[in-house]
Design an enzyme around this catalytic site. Structure first.
Site, mmCIF file in Angstrom:
data_model
loop_
_atom_site.group_PDB
_atom_site.id
_atom_site.type_symbol
_atom_site.label_atom_id
_atom_site.label_comp_id
_atom_site.label_asym_id
_atom_site.label_seq_id
_atom_site.Cartn_x
_atom_site.Cartn_y
_atom_site.Cartn_z
ATOM 1 N N ASP A 23 0.825 -1.218 0.000
ATOM 2 C CA ASP A 23 0.000 0.000 0.000
ATOM 3 C C ASP A 23 0.858 1.266 0.000
ATOM 4 O O ASP A 23 0.356 2.367 0.169
ATOM 5 C CB ASP A 23 -0.976 0.005 1.194
ATOM 6 C CG ASP A 23 -0.240 0.015 2.535
ATOM 7 O OD1 ASP A 23 1.011 -0.057 2.534
ATOM 8 O OD2 ASP A 23 -0.916 0.099 3.573
ATOM 9 N N ASP A 96 9.093 4.977 20.917
ATOM 10 C CA ASP A 96 9.067 6.421 21.057
ATOM 11 C C ASP A 96 7.948 6.758 22.022
ATOM 12 O O ASP A 96 6.823 6.286 21.853
ATOM 13 C CB ASP A 96 8.782 7.056 19.692
ATOM 14 C CG ASP A 96 9.627 8.276 19.437
ATOM 15 O OD1 ASP A 96 9.546 9.210 20.239
ATOM 16 O OD2 ASP A 96 10.351 8.290 18.424
ATOM 17 N N ASP A 189 10.254 11.784 23.619
ATOM 18 C CA ASP A 189 10.120 12.935 22.723
ATOM 19 C C ASP A 189 10.068 14.264 23.497
ATOM 20 O O ASP A 189 9.353 14.359 24.503
ATOM 21 C CB ASP A 189 8.814 12.743 21.929
ATOM 22 C CG ASP A 189 8.694 13.685 20.747
ATOM 23 O OD1 ASP A 189 9.534 13.596 19.835
ATOM 24 O OD2 ASP A 189 7.749 14.511 20.740
ATOM 25 N N GLU A 242 14.880 13.080 24.263
ATOM 26 C CA GLU A 242 15.161 14.105 23.257
ATOM 27 C C GLU A 242 14.995 15.442 23.961
ATOM 28 O O GLU A 242 13.905 15.769 24.439
ATOM 29 C CB GLU A 242 14.201 14.012 22.077
ATOM 30 C CG GLU A 242 14.614 14.977 20.979
ATOM 31 C CD GLU A 242 13.470 15.464 20.117
ATOM 32 O OE1 GLU A 242 13.717 15.838 18.966
ATOM 33 O OE2 GLU A 242 12.316 15.499 20.589
ATOM 34 N N HIS A 311 15.184 11.209 11.995
ATOM 35 C CA HIS A 311 14.074 11.496 11.091
ATOM 36 C C HIS A 311 13.733 12.981 10.988
ATOM 37 O O HIS A 311 12.841 13.353 10.247
ATOM 38 C CB HIS A 311 12.846 10.717 11.557
ATOM 39 C CG HIS A 311 12.390 11.184 12.909
ATOM 40 N ND1 HIS A 311 13.134 10.967 14.056
ATOM 41 C CD2 HIS A 311 11.305 11.879 13.301
ATOM 42 C CE1 HIS A 311 12.526 11.517 15.088
ATOM 43 N NE2 HIS A 311 11.403 12.072 14.660
ATOM 44 N N ASP A 312 14.423 13.826 11.766
ATOM 45 C CA ASP A 312 14.157 15.271 11.731
ATOM 46 C C ASP A 312 15.260 16.060 11.034
ATOM 47 O O ASP A 312 15.158 17.278 10.911
ATOM 48 C CB ASP A 312 14.052 15.828 13.161
ATOM 49 C CG ASP A 312 12.816 15.351 13.902
ATOM 50 O OD1 ASP A 312 11.815 15.021 13.248
ATOM 51 O OD2 ASP A 312 12.869 15.327 15.149
#
Ligand code: ISL
Ligand code: CA
Length: 533
Positions: A23, A96, A189, A242, A311-312
């Site tokens: 998908d 996370d 996070d 983080e 990923h940032d």
């Protein structure tokens, strides 16, 4: 922290790792399919970016149900299977934990809007907004009915009210739920902004207004101590926070004394070396600046969580190396840096094959809520379209989020992926690199093996030897050996002034003799074992 210091962590961004059902969206079964690959790297822990139910305004960092799996990613059965299959391979899974905010589609928020007595104070409501701004640009308040709620990120990410003891209880239950399933711990996070000590107007900074009221407050330390005492300490866990905008002192306050708050934290100082006032205004990368920041953190912080990508962030080889002519050389040099430093190394998916930033041609190709918000906000500030687009191209988080490059034609999905595939997958992919003993992939494996073999690379003290314009040299030492990490961070030949004793245990350039000449982006690690009597 003991043996936790030995571990190497691999970050998976599930949406972009491997799609098992065609998908176009990566999923849990896809990750399970690739566990042997992850294991083959030699890593110990997988950090999964959020897989909980989410309307995906911020790709899972907006959670609508902490106790269930996002159907796009699969089912709880798939998750249990992933945990089990990982365990069979000796891999641990860290999740996370996003507890500064939830999604606005979370039941708690819906009940809060409806003034449900238990939930009305789960979030931060005010009759009139203050002047705080959001991390994604623009105001941090939005209106529902006649009240405003706080969102330090997108307007679909309302901040939880950590002054409310019920919030604490609910989050404790979430943590126990996953730990009972066999999860190893959490990447927490934006953990150092969760506690708001007042809702007064804040000082105006160029990008962020109000942070003195929620950044690194005493209340946050209290929360972390309680979560540790009541939940984490009951299990064998691993935690990394983080933490935005922290100083080395603030970092130490979070991780030391050991076993009270977090095991380690991600800081950002080294990610700011190529920017002017904020990350959208990039300047030319000067290696010396990076060396200085890294040395400072190595010297001052008790134990670092080392990373060059996540990923940032844009891809490190495009940012601190050369993603064209010296792609392979510079990606390996950066890997040597990452594994040479003292601390826990984190690899972001694709970094181990040198994935690069992607060329996005139009705003419509970006998916990230932050990119779109900033593009709009910058427009309101009068920044011309062309310049705004260039800013986003260079810095967008989507650069890191393009599908994992498994084969020449992608190999991520049978369908069109949710985010554009980088066309350089034909040259940069896992399959080709598996078959090439000189690939970046094999170099990462070799580094991880070396780290396991030599205690000096894991525990050795750090000492900066030289921070020349382009050459970074540092020493690691323990009672068994001395290691010298030598890095040419430029595309030109550089000369070494000193000679180094010991054996070159790894280098990204094959030479008969390692003399004083460093090729472009050359990296070497010398290890000299100490004689023992
Ligand atoms: O992108 C950034 C660093 O350059 C930051 O502004 C980032 O938003 C910040 O580090 C917080 O990141 C974390 O929380 C966000 C989420 O969008 C990010 O993906 C996550 O890593 C909100 O949950
Ligand atoms: Ca899928």
């Amino acid at each position: 922290m003991g043996l936790k210091k030995d571990l190497v962590v691999y970050q998976v961004y599930p949406r972009s790792f491997k799609d098992s059902n065609g998908d176009g969206i990566g999923d849990l079964k896809g990750i399970t399919l690739k566990l042997d690959y992850i294991k083959s790297l030699g890593v110990d822990v997988i950090w999964l970016s959020p897989v909980y139910c989410s309307p995906n305004d911020d790709n899972g960092y907006d959670i609508s149900d902490y106790l269930n799996i996002n159907p796009e990613f699969g089912t709880m059965k798939d998750m249990d299977k992933l945990i089990l299959e990982a365990e069979l391979r000796g891999l641990k899974i860290m999740m996370d934990l996003v507890i500064n905010h939830t999604s606005d589609e979370h039941e708690w928020f819906k009940k809060s809007i409806a003034n449900d007595p238990k939930y009305k104070d789960y979030y931060i409501w005010k009759d009139q907004p203050n002047n705080w701004t959001s991390f994604f640009g623009g105001k941090a308040w939005d209106k529902i009915g006649d009240k405003y709620y706080l969102h330090l990120f997108s307007k679909k990410q309302p901040d939880l009210n950590w002054n409310n003891p019920d919030v604490m209880e609910d989050i404790k239950n979430v943590m126990s739920f996953w730990l009972d399933k066999g999860i190893y711990g959490f990447r927490c996070d934006v953990i150092n902004i969760i506690f708001k000590s007042s809702l007064e107007n804040g000082k105006k900074h160029l990008v962020l207004t109000g942070k003195e009221h929620y950044h690194q407050q005493d209340g946050m330390h209290k929360i972390l101590k309680e979560l540790r005492k009541d939940i984490l300490s009951k299990y064998d866990t691993f935690t990394v926070g983080e933490t935005v905008m922290v100083t080395p002192k603030q970092a130490n306050d979070l991780i030391y004394p050991e076993d009270e708050e977090l095991d380690m934290i991600f800081s950002f100082a080294h990610m700011e070396v190529d920017q002017v006032s904020n990350k959208w205004f990039k300047t030319k990368f000067k290696p010396k600046k990076l060396m200085k920041v890294l040395t400072k953190w190595q010297n001052e912080v008790y134990w670092n969580a080392n990373y060059l990508e996540n990923h940032d962030q844009p891809r490190s080889v495009s940012r601190f190396g050369d993603d064209q002519i010296y792609h392979q050389q510079s990606a390996k040099m950066l890997a040597t840096l990452l594994f040479g430093l003292k601390g826990t190394p984190y690899i972001f998916q694709g970094q181990e094959i040198g994935m690069t930033n992607c060329l996005f041609n139009d705003m419509s190709e970006f998916q990230d809520v932050e990119s779109h918000t900033i593009y709009k906000v910058a427009g309101k500030l009068g920044i011309p379209k062309k310049i705004r687009f260039k800013m986003i191209q260079k810095t967008s988080r989507d650069n890191a989020r393009t599908p994992m490059q498994w084969t020449k034609d992608g190999g991520f999905s049978k369908a069109k992926p949710w985010l554009k595939q980088n066309s350089n997958t034909k040259d940069i992919n896992v399959l080709d690199q598996e078959h090439n003993a000189h690939s970046i992939l094999h170099y990462y494996r070799k580094l991880i093996k070396l780290r396991k073999k030599y205690s000096v690379l894991r525990y050795g003290e750090f000492e900066s030897v030289s921070e020349k314009k382009f050459v970074y040299i540092f020493k690691r030492s323990d009672s068994y050996s001395d290691a010298f990490v030598i890095l040419n961070m430029s595309n030109r030949i550089q000369k070494l002034k000193e000679t180094y004793e010991g054996k070159v245990v790894i280098s990204n350039v094959e030479k008969k003799i390692y003399d004083s000449v460093l090729s472009p982006y050359e990296a070497r690690i010398y290890i000299k074992e100490k004689s023992r009597d």
